[in-house]
Design an enzyme around this catalytic site. Structure first.
Site, short mmCIF file in Angstrom:
data_model
loop_
_atom_site.label_atom_id
_atom_site.label_comp_id
_atom_site.label_asym_id
_atom_site.label_seq_id
_atom_site.Cartn_x
_atom_site.Cartn_y
_atom_site.Cartn_z
N CYS A 168 -4.51 -0.40 -6.06
CA CYS A 168 -3.42 0.43 -6.59
C CYS A 168 -4.10 1.67 -7.18
O CYS A 168 -4.77 2.39 -6.46
CB CYS A 168 -2.57 -0.35 -7.59
SG CYS A 168 -3.48 -1.26 -8.85
N SER A 169 -3.95 1.89 -8.48
CA SER A 169 -4.67 3.00 -9.10
C SER A 169 -6.01 2.52 -9.64
O SER A 169 -7.07 2.85 -9.12
CB SER A 169 -3.82 3.64 -10.20
OG SER A 169 -2.64 4.22 -9.65
N ASP A 170 -5.95 1.69 -10.71
CA ASP A 170 -7.20 1.18 -11.28
C ASP A 170 -7.55 -0.21 -10.77
O ASP A 170 -8.66 -0.71 -11.02
CB ASP A 170 -7.12 1.15 -12.81
CG ASP A 170 -7.13 2.57 -13.39
OD1 ASP A 170 -7.88 3.41 -12.87
OD2 ASP A 170 -6.37 2.84 -14.34
N GLY A 171 -6.62 -0.88 -10.10
CA GLY A 171 -6.95 -2.14 -9.46
C GLY A 171 -6.90 -3.36 -10.34
O GLY A 171 -7.50 -4.39 -10.01
N ARG A 218 -1.17 -4.17 -10.17
CA ARG A 218 -0.51 -4.49 -8.90
C ARG A 218 -1.48 -5.12 -7.90
O ARG A 218 -1.10 -5.99 -7.10
CB ARG A 218 0.11 -3.22 -8.31
CG ARG A 218 1.33 -2.74 -9.08
CD ARG A 218 1.73 -1.33 -8.72
NE ARG A 218 0.86 -0.33 -9.31
CZ ARG A 218 1.14 0.98 -9.35
NH1 ARG A 218 2.26 1.43 -8.80
NH2 ARG A 218 0.31 1.82 -9.92
#
Length: 626
Positions: A404-407, A410
């Site tokens: 996702c963004s930082d993991g 999500r």
């Protein structure tokens, strides 16, 4: 069980109070450890936990129950819980009990002031993380509200007052008296801190092998402070190469192995977004590294990237230096966006669910109210994303990279849920505990920030029900495949309850590195120890033996028609929406009766066979000789 419903007299029975938060308590008396000042033993209305101490008691408090109206009684505050017990007005009337661990409390507010004149207009309102609000009225003249408010603030939010969470006091008090019990638990395989061992889990998955290796490159958490100490990575990637790849991923969270299909070698790896930025920067090491992941799977010449975000959000992240992989730069890679929204959207959605479920509902607008929360839509998106990953890995034999963004939000939802669908081991009690330890705890889901353990920053923008959504998604799957899971609904609700309670160390801190630094393994008790020492109450009676008949892969229906509100969790405090749940116990009783009947049938068959054999013997003996 509804904590505001009628309950039997706890004083007389001296048993633990209702719901999963209060089981396995030490004692129901203040004797010995609690309140034995000057040799005076005081009866108490609930079972105290190890390390639990009284902080305040008031005998003239009114609980403003949204379903029964004002109820007069006594309020006790300890360093672990708030406990209210009504004083019955008539003989034989069972008391009303409210029992809330202080970790569940999100905020406490005073209502009314010195000039308040209305009945029950002066007191305290408590907003909880588990979907309920509580209101207590106090008498103005005796100033009882002041000390209650102060004790609640200090003990519900100890980190905001230079204190420590209850989990530490609980474990410290238990150590001198339970060393033998702990030794027995370890020998019986119940020690929760020993449930997950990274190298053992990798061996179960067949790693190391010709294409993958284990590395302790991050043992001191110097490469990535939010990643675990042990990784599984492509064998072709050297440690120096991994260090370079990490620099091109947000928070240095480079792709590492989550799961591998033992039959096809298709894998699920997880990471954070690449740092491509607005200018579309490229990184040769990162591109080569993804090719290593693809080449480790001989069944496919493609690699699929599942980006959990809506595409618009992924594009917007470029302005912050992030972004997503370009199919032009990354050869033989396809990217899919799964449209799962961010933590702020999910927080607002759950707030609307709470408004719809508690304290009152409008039957004529119930379905509309639930639909308008968009909660079920979000759950459907998580389920649908996991099903797409399963299809790629199982059906297409294609390796998948998830981010996702930082993991850590999500991404964890998707990897953990897809692994649950692909691997029957994770549908056992032990396997599910391993799954949470691995994909959520070791890979740095920020439980402290997302839940807000022990701090009073209730409006913190980092709070979000990400893990709750995962547990809800698991419940949705278990509802569709009722005999595919070794554990039952009570198991999932217990996990959610103790996500908030701060009684155990399992969900404390944000990262593995922080838990090691805090020495939680030795200074707190694991939730899994608590669960594994009393497994019977968490088992699904419909589950077949893991080695006999477990479905290898589950493919749930991820549609609005199939996804439903989990009333057993969200509506359990509203007696008008959630009737008492006795289904699991009833199923056990029926299965036990079935076993008895089968046994009886077998006994009758044996008798019939014996009788038939006896008759044949008698006939032969009576036959004339020729």
């Amino acid at each position: 069980m509804d904590a505001t419903s009628n309950q039997p007299d706890k004083m007389a029975s001296k048993t633990a109070s209702s719901n999963s938060l209060d089981s396995s308590s030490k004692s129901s008396s203040l004797g010995s450890k609690h309140g034995a000042e000057n040799g005076v033993l005081r009866d108490t209305p609930f079972a105290y936990l190890e390390g639990e101490e009284d902080q305040d008691q008031k005998n003239d408090v009114t609980y403003v129950c949204p379903y029964r109206g004002p109820v007069f009684g006594a309020l006790t505050i300890t360093n672990y819980r708030l406990y209210f017990r009504s004083l019955p007005l008539r003989d034989q009337e069972p008391p009303l009990v409210v029992d809330v661990p202080l970790g569940v409390i999100a905020r406490v507010e005073k209502i009314g002031g010195a000039t308040s004149r209305g009945e029950n207009s002066y007191g305290i309102e408590i907003f909880c993380k588990d979907m309920r609000n509580l209101r207590f009225a106090h008498k103005q003249q005796n100033h009882s509200r002041r000390t209650v408010f102060e004790k609640l603030q200090a003990n519900a939010f100890p980190l905001s007052y230079s204190g420590k969470l209850f989990a530490f006091a609980h474990a410290a008090a238990a150590q001198p008296t339970t060393s033998n019990a702990n030794a027995a638990a370890v020998s019986a395989g119940c020690d929760g801190w020993a449930v997950y061992e990274p190298l053992a889990e990798l061996r179960r998955l067949g790693v190391p092998n010709d294409m993958w290796r284990a590395t302790k490159l991050n043992e001191s958490y110097g490469i990535c402070d939010s990643y675990p100490a042990v990784w599984a990575v492509p064998k072709a990637a050297s440690d120096d190469f991994l260090r370079r790849v990490a620099q091109f991923r947000s928070r240095c969270r480079l792709p590492v192995l989550s799961w591998i299909n033992p039959r096809t070698q298709a894998t699920i790896t997880r990471c954070s977004q690449p740092l491509v930025g607005v200018s579309g920067k490229r990184n040769a090491d990162d591109e080569t590294y993804l090719s290593y992941i693809m080449e480790a799977n001989a069944q496919s010449d493609k690699l699929t990237i599942m980006d959990a975000r809506p595409s618009a959000n992924a594009i917007a992240n470029k302005a912050k230096g992030g972004g997503y992989e370009s199919e032009d730069a990354y050869k033989n890679v396809e990217i899919n966006f799964l449209d799962i929204h961010n933590i702020h959207v999910m927080r607002e959605s759950l707030r609307k669910v709470k408004e719809a479920c508690y304290p009152t509902t409008d039957d004529s607008k119930w379905q509309t109210a639930i639909d308008s929360t968009l909660w079920l839509k979000h759950i459907r998106c998580v389920l649908a994303g996991a099903v797409r990953i399963v299809d790629k890995v199982e059906t297409m034999s294609t390796s998948v990279v998830v981010h996702c963004s930082d993991g850590w939000d999500r991404t964890a939802q998707l990897t953990a849920l897809s692994m649950l669908l692909l691997d029957p081991y994770y549908r056992t009690v032990r396997g599910f505990e391993v799954l949470i330890e691995k994909e959520w705890l070791s890979f740095g889901h920020k439980f402290q920030q997302r839940i807000g353990h022990g701090d009073n920053k209730h409006s913190d923008a980092d709070r979000s029900p990400v893990f709750l959504q995962f547990i809800d998604s698991v419940w949705q799957v278990s509802h569709q495949f009722s005999n595919a899971f070794e554990f039952n609904e009570h198991f999932l609700i217990t996990i959610v309850d103790h996500l908030y309670s701060c009684r155990f160390g399992t969900f404390l801190c944000n990262t593995e590195a922080e838990r090691v630094a805090e020495d939680l393994k030795h200074k707190t008790t694991s939730l899994w120890t608590h669960i594994n020492s009393s497994l019977d109450q968490y088992l699904n009676p419909l589950f077949p033996s893991f080695t006999h008949g477990a479905e290898p892969v589950l493919r749930p229906i991820a549609s609005v028609r199939a996804v439903r509100l989990w009333k057993g969790l969200y509506c359990r405090w509203n007696p008008g929406l959630c009737a008492p749940q006795h289904g699991c116990q009833r199923t056990r009783e029926l299965l036990s009766k079935q076993d008895q009947l089968f046994k009886h049938v077998n006994e009758l068959r044996l008798k019939l066979t014996n009788r038939s054999n006896n008759m044949q013997t008698t006939t032969r003996l009576a036959s004339p000789m020729h």
